[in-house]
Motif scaffolding. Structure first.
Motif, short mmCIF file in Angstrom:
data_model
loop_
_atom_site.label_atom_id
_atom_site.label_comp_id
_atom_site.label_asym_id
_atom_site.label_seq_id
_atom_site.Cartn_x
_atom_site.Cartn_y
_atom_site.Cartn_z
N GLU A 2 0.83 -1.21 0.00
CA GLU A 2 0.00 0.00 0.00
C GLU A 2 0.86 1.26 0.00
O GLU A 2 0.57 2.22 -0.70
N GLU A 3 1.95 1.24 0.79
CA GLU A 3 2.85 2.39 0.82
C GLU A 3 3.51 2.60 -0.54
O GLU A 3 3.65 3.73 -1.00
N ALA A 4 3.91 1.51 -1.20
CA ALA A 4 4.54 1.62 -2.51
C ALA A 4 3.56 2.20 -3.54
O ALA A 4 3.94 3.01 -4.38
N GLU A 5 2.29 1.78 -3.47
CA GLU A 5 1.29 2.31 -4.39
C GLU A 5 1.08 3.80 -4.17
O GLU A 5 0.94 4.56 -5.12
N GLU A 6 1.06 4.22 -2.91
CA GLU A 6 0.88 5.64 -2.61
C GLU A 6 2.04 6.46 -3.14
O GLU A 6 1.86 7.55 -3.65
N GLU A 7 3.27 5.93 -3.02
CA GLU A 7 4.44 6.63 -3.53
C GLU A 7 4.39 6.75 -5.04
O GLU A 7 4.76 7.77 -5.60
N GLU A 8 3.95 5.69 -5.73
CA GLU A 8 3.86 5.71 -7.18
C GLU A 8 2.84 6.74 -7.65
O GLU A 8 3.03 7.41 -8.65
N GLU A 9 1.72 6.86 -6.93
CA GLU A 9 0.68 7.80 -7.31
C GLU A 9 1.15 9.24 -7.12
O GLU A 9 0.74 10.12 -7.85
N ALA A 10 2.02 9.48 -6.17
CA ALA A 10 2.47 10.82 -5.88
C ALA A 10 3.45 11.35 -6.92
O ALA A 10 3.59 12.55 -7.09
N LYS A 11 4.15 10.48 -7.62
CA LYS A 11 5.14 10.90 -8.61
C LYS A 11 4.46 11.42 -9.87
O LYS A 11 3.56 10.78 -10.39
N PRO A 12 4.89 12.58 -10.37
CA PRO A 12 4.29 13.09 -11.61
C PRO A 12 4.79 12.28 -12.81
O PRO A 12 5.89 11.73 -12.79
N GLU A 13 3.97 12.21 -13.81
CA GLU A 13 4.34 11.48 -15.03
C GLU A 13 5.29 12.35 -15.85
O GLU A 13 5.01 13.51 -16.11
N ILE A 14 6.42 11.77 -16.24
CA ILE A 14 7.41 12.49 -17.02
C ILE A 14 7.40 11.92 -18.44
O ILE A 14 7.51 10.72 -18.63
N LYS A 15 7.25 12.81 -19.39
CA LYS A 15 7.21 12.40 -20.78
C LYS A 15 8.48 12.88 -21.46
O LYS A 15 8.73 14.08 -21.54
N VAL A 16 9.29 11.95 -21.95
CA VAL A 16 10.55 12.29 -22.61
C VAL A 16 10.33 12.25 -24.11
O VAL A 16 9.87 11.25 -24.65
N GLN A 17 10.64 13.36 -24.77
CA GLN A 17 10.46 13.44 -26.22
C GLN A 17 11.65 14.14 -26.84
O GLN A 17 12.38 14.86 -26.17
N THR A 18 11.81 13.94 -28.12
CA THR A 18 12.78 14.70 -28.89
C THR A 18 12.06 15.28 -30.10
O THR A 18 10.86 15.07 -30.27
N ALA A 19 12.78 15.99 -30.91
CA ALA A 19 12.16 16.61 -32.08
C ALA A 19 11.68 15.54 -33.05
O ALA A 19 12.35 14.53 -33.26
#
Length: 115
Positions: A30-47
Protein backbone atom coordinates in the motif's frame (compact mmCIF):
# COMPACT_ATOMS: atom_id res chain seq x y z
CA UNK A 1 7.62 -10.79 18.37
CA UNK A 2 6.04 -10.51 21.82
CA UNK A 3 5.69 -13.38 24.32
CA UNK A 4 2.00 -13.89 23.44
CA UNK A 5 2.95 -14.20 19.77
CA UNK A 6 5.65 -16.71 20.72
CA UNK A 7 3.12 -18.77 22.64
CA UNK A 8 0.62 -18.57 19.77
CA UNK A 9 3.36 -19.52 17.36
CA UNK A 10 4.29 -22.51 19.52
CA UNK A 11 0.64 -23.59 19.85
CA UNK A 12 -0.50 -22.99 16.28
CA UNK A 13 2.72 -23.41 14.36
CA UNK A 14 3.99 -21.07 11.69
CA UNK A 15 0.53 -19.97 10.50
CA UNK A 16 0.55 -17.01 12.93
CA UNK A 17 3.96 -15.91 11.69
CA UNK A 18 2.79 -16.19 8.10
CA UNK A 19 -0.29 -14.07 8.86
CA UNK A 20 1.89 -11.36 10.40
CA UNK A 21 4.25 -11.45 7.40
CA UNK A 22 1.27 -11.17 5.04
CA UNK A 23 -0.01 -8.13 6.94
CA UNK A 24 3.43 -6.49 6.77
CA UNK A 25 3.69 -7.21 3.03
CA UNK A 26 0.22 -5.75 2.42
CA UNK A 27 1.13 -2.58 4.33
CA UNK A 28 4.38 -2.26 2.35
CA UNK A 29 2.50 -2.74 -0.94
CA UNK A 30 0.00 0.00 0.00
CA UNK A 31 2.85 2.39 0.82
CA UNK A 32 4.54 1.62 -2.51
CA UNK A 33 1.29 2.31 -4.39
CA UNK A 34 0.88 5.64 -2.61
CA UNK A 35 4.44 6.63 -3.53
CA UNK A 36 3.86 5.71 -7.18
CA UNK A 37 0.68 7.80 -7.31
CA UNK A 38 2.47 10.82 -5.88
CA UNK A 39 5.14 10.90 -8.61
CA UNK A 40 4.29 13.09 -11.61
CA UNK A 41 4.34 11.48 -15.03
CA UNK A 42 7.41 12.49 -17.02
CA UNK A 43 7.21 12.40 -20.78
CA UNK A 44 10.55 12.29 -22.61
CA UNK A 45 10.46 13.44 -26.22
CA UNK A 46 12.78 14.70 -28.89
CA UNK A 47 12.16 16.61 -32.08
CA UNK A 48 10.01 14.77 -34.62
CA UNK A 49 11.28 13.76 -38.05
CA UNK A 50 11.72 16.68 -40.42
CA UNK A 51 12.09 15.86 -44.13
CA UNK A 52 14.39 18.86 -44.55
CA UNK A 53 17.01 17.03 -42.46
CA UNK A 54 17.04 13.37 -43.57
CA UNK A 55 20.63 12.51 -42.61
CA UNK A 56 21.95 11.32 -39.28
CA UNK A 57 23.88 14.55 -38.66
CA UNK A 58 21.36 16.82 -36.97
CA UNK A 59 23.53 19.95 -36.72
CA UNK A 60 21.52 21.91 -39.29
CA UNK A 61 18.28 20.71 -37.73
CA UNK A 62 19.46 22.00 -34.35
CA UNK A 63 20.50 25.38 -35.73
CA UNK A 64 17.26 25.76 -37.73
CA UNK A 65 15.04 24.96 -34.72
CA UNK A 66 17.00 27.44 -32.60
CA UNK A 67 16.44 30.15 -35.22
CA UNK A 68 12.77 29.19 -35.68
CA UNK A 69 12.22 29.52 -31.93
CA UNK A 70 13.66 33.03 -31.84
CA UNK A 71 11.73 33.98 -34.98
CA UNK A 72 8.51 32.76 -33.33
CA UNK A 73 9.27 34.69 -30.14
CA UNK A 74 9.99 37.84 -32.13
CA UNK A 75 6.78 37.55 -34.15
CA UNK A 76 4.35 36.23 -31.52
CA UNK A 77 5.87 37.23 -28.17
CA UNK A 78 7.53 35.26 -25.41
CA UNK A 79 4.27 34.00 -23.89
CA UNK A 80 3.08 32.25 -27.08
CA UNK A 81 2.45 28.53 -26.65
CA UNK A 82 3.28 27.83 -30.33
CA UNK A 83 6.93 28.67 -29.67
CA UNK A 84 7.26 25.92 -27.05
CA UNK A 85 7.48 23.30 -29.80
CA UNK A 86 10.59 24.94 -31.23
CA UNK A 87 12.09 25.43 -27.78
CA UNK A 88 11.68 21.72 -26.92
CA UNK A 89 13.07 20.75 -30.30
CA UNK A 90 16.25 22.82 -30.15
CA UNK A 91 16.83 21.95 -26.48
CA UNK A 92 16.69 18.24 -27.27
CA UNK A 93 18.80 18.48 -30.44
CA UNK A 94 21.45 21.07 -29.58
CA UNK A 95 24.35 20.64 -27.18
CA UNK A 96 23.98 23.06 -24.28
CA UNK A 97 27.42 24.57 -25.01
CA UNK A 98 26.22 25.67 -28.45
CA UNK A 99 23.03 27.19 -27.07
CA UNK A 100 24.98 29.08 -24.41
CA UNK A 101 27.40 30.37 -27.07
CA UNK A 102 24.57 31.44 -29.39
CA UNK A 103 22.74 33.17 -26.54
CA UNK A 104 25.90 35.08 -25.66
CA UNK A 105 26.37 36.04 -29.33
CA UNK A 106 22.75 37.20 -29.56
CA UNK A 107 23.18 39.36 -26.46
CA UNK A 108 26.41 40.82 -27.87
CA UNK A 109 24.71 41.49 -31.23
CA UNK A 110 27.05 39.37 -33.36
CA UNK A 111 24.98 36.20 -33.85
CA UNK A 112 25.16 34.83 -37.39
CA UNK A 113 21.45 34.00 -37.53
CA UNK A 114 18.76 36.39 -38.69
CA UNK A 115 16.86 36.54 -35.41
Amino acid sequence: MSSSNSLASWLFGSSVVRAEEAEEEAAAAEEAEEEEEAKPEIKVQTAPFDARFPTMNQTKHCYTRYNEFHKCVKEKGEDCEDCNFYARAYRSLCPSEWVEKWNEEREAGNFAGKY
